[in-house]
Design an enzyme around this catalytic site. Structure first.
Site, PDB file in Angstrom:
ATOM      1  CG  HIS A  18      -1.966  -0.875   0.969  1.00  0.00           C
ATOM      2  ND1 HIS A  18      -2.670  -1.658   2.152  1.00  0.00           N
ATOM      3  CD2 HIS A  18      -2.570  -1.550  -0.017  1.00  0.00           C
ATOM      4  CE1 HIS A  18      -3.526  -2.674   1.804  1.00  0.00           C
ATOM      5  NE2 HIS A  18      -3.402  -2.553   0.373  1.00  0.00           N
ATOM      6  CG  HIS A  41      -7.699  -9.856  -7.829  1.00  0.00           C
ATOM      7  ND1 HIS A  41      -7.026  -9.540  -8.975  1.00  0.00           N
ATOM      8  CD2 HIS A  41      -8.181 -11.213  -7.934  1.00  0.00           C
ATOM      9  CE1 HIS A  41      -7.031 -10.556  -9.762  1.00  0.00           C
ATOM     10  NE2 HIS A  41      -7.718 -11.417  -9.159  1.00  0.00           N
ATOM     11  CD  GLU A 120     -13.226  -9.912  -4.164  1.00  0.00           C
ATOM     12  OE1 GLU A 120     -13.132 -11.188  -3.905  1.00  0.00           O
ATOM     13  OE2 GLU A 120     -12.400  -9.155  -4.144  1.00  0.00           O
ATOM     14  CG  ASP A 145     -12.430 -13.087 -13.478  1.00  0.00           C
ATOM     15  OD1 ASP A 145     -11.332 -12.792 -12.985  1.00  0.00           O
ATOM     16  OD2 ASP A 145     -12.454 -14.473 -14.056  1.00  0.00           O
ATOM     17  CG  ASP A 166      -3.375  -7.367  -3.575  1.00  0.00           C
ATOM     18  OD1 ASP A 166      -2.639  -8.653  -3.243  1.00  0.00           O
ATOM     19  OD2 ASP A 166      -4.045  -6.960  -2.737  1.00  0.00           O
TER      20      ASP A 166
END
Length: 282
Positions: A18, A41, A120, A145, A166
């Site tokens: 981050h 993600h 997500e 997806d 990620d």
């Protein structure tokens, strides 16, 4: 391997990942033109460090907990300030109870003209993600997806921005998917910035991943790793890594300041190892 965000929120890997995300966003904000972030993600966005998942592992104590308690010094502290501001914004009463994932950190740093597209795949997590951004016109949170979005949602209309990838590494083949996903995305948007997170666990698997990246022929690929413990057999999570494609020109120099400080702070013995090199490019 399973690195689903809720179980590892705020751990050492999140801190490094981050901070890199924040430094890229701060660079994008130097120009007035709008940018877009595609978070493939995204997880749920906000994590209760006293909740079941994060509380079960307690990994945040030696990650964001250690950083908040001890801090950084000098130039490193200045570079980390926007990240820590984003964390404190989720804890308005002080202390450290909640940790913002990448979509909330990104949202904290967006300007009026910038936008976030947070994806997500896990249905329950996607619903929580939507709830966390309900009514926020700067953010589109979608059950989708993220790998598929690399072929359907690029390039963004803003023509500037970042794709953050990620994955939770719940399934085999994530390294291969990162390479094929990068090739597909780069063909559609060669000028975009791409940041891929990966766990440093099996050195042979990572070596194959780096070789695959080299074979793509894509230029300007920066490899960043921070290991907090020596490699062991059987392997465990030794460190955290990121691949950044088309990194901002200032990123390498900023990380030369940040990473040694983080290595001393986050490593088990205070002697973490940093690796930063160009897979292709500079």
């Amino acid at each position: 391997m399973n690195y689903r965000h809720a179980f590892h929120a705020g751990n050492f890997a999140d801190v490094v990942k981050h901070l890199i995300l924040v430094r890229i966003l701060e660079y994008l904000k130097r120009k007035p033109a709008a940018f877009r972030v595609l978070d493939t993600h995204a997880g749920i966005g906000l994590y209760d460090l006293a909740g079941d998942e994060a509380g079960r592992t307690g990994e945040w104590v030696d990650g964001i907990g250690r950083l908040m308690e001890r801090g950084l010094s000098g130039p490193a502290a200045e570079l980390a300030a926007p990240y820590l501001d984003a964390v404190r914004a989720q804890n308005p009463e002080g202390g450290l109870r909640f940790y913002p994932g990448s979509p909330l950190i990104t949202r904290h740093l967006l300007r009026e003209q910038d936008r976030l597209f947070a994806l997500e795949l896990h249905p329950d997590d996607a619903e929580k993600l939507r709830e966390n951004f309900a009514g926020d016109y700067k953010v589109r949170a979608t059950h989708l997806d993220g790998w598929a979005a690399l072929g359907t949602h690029l390039p963004p209309k803003e023509k500037r921005g970042l794709v953050l990838i990620d994955p939770p590494f719940e399934q085999k083949g994530e390294f291969d998917r990162m390479v094929s996903g990068l090739v597909k995305a780069h063909q559609r948007w060669p000028g975009g910035i791409y940041a891929f997170w990966y766990p440093v666990k099996d050195p042979h698997e990572i070596a194959e991943f780096i070789d695959s990246l080299e074979r793509t022929g894509i230029s300007k690929v920066l490899r960043i790793e921070l290991n907090i413990r020596p490699f062991t057999t059987p392997p465990r999570l030794h460190g955290t890594g990121m691949i950044v494609v088309n990194p901002p020109y200032a990123l390498e120099e900023e990380l030369k300041v940040l990473l040694p400080e983080l290595a001393r702070l986050l490593a088990e013995d205070g002697k973490g190892r940093v690796r930063m090199e160009w897979v292709a490019g500079e």
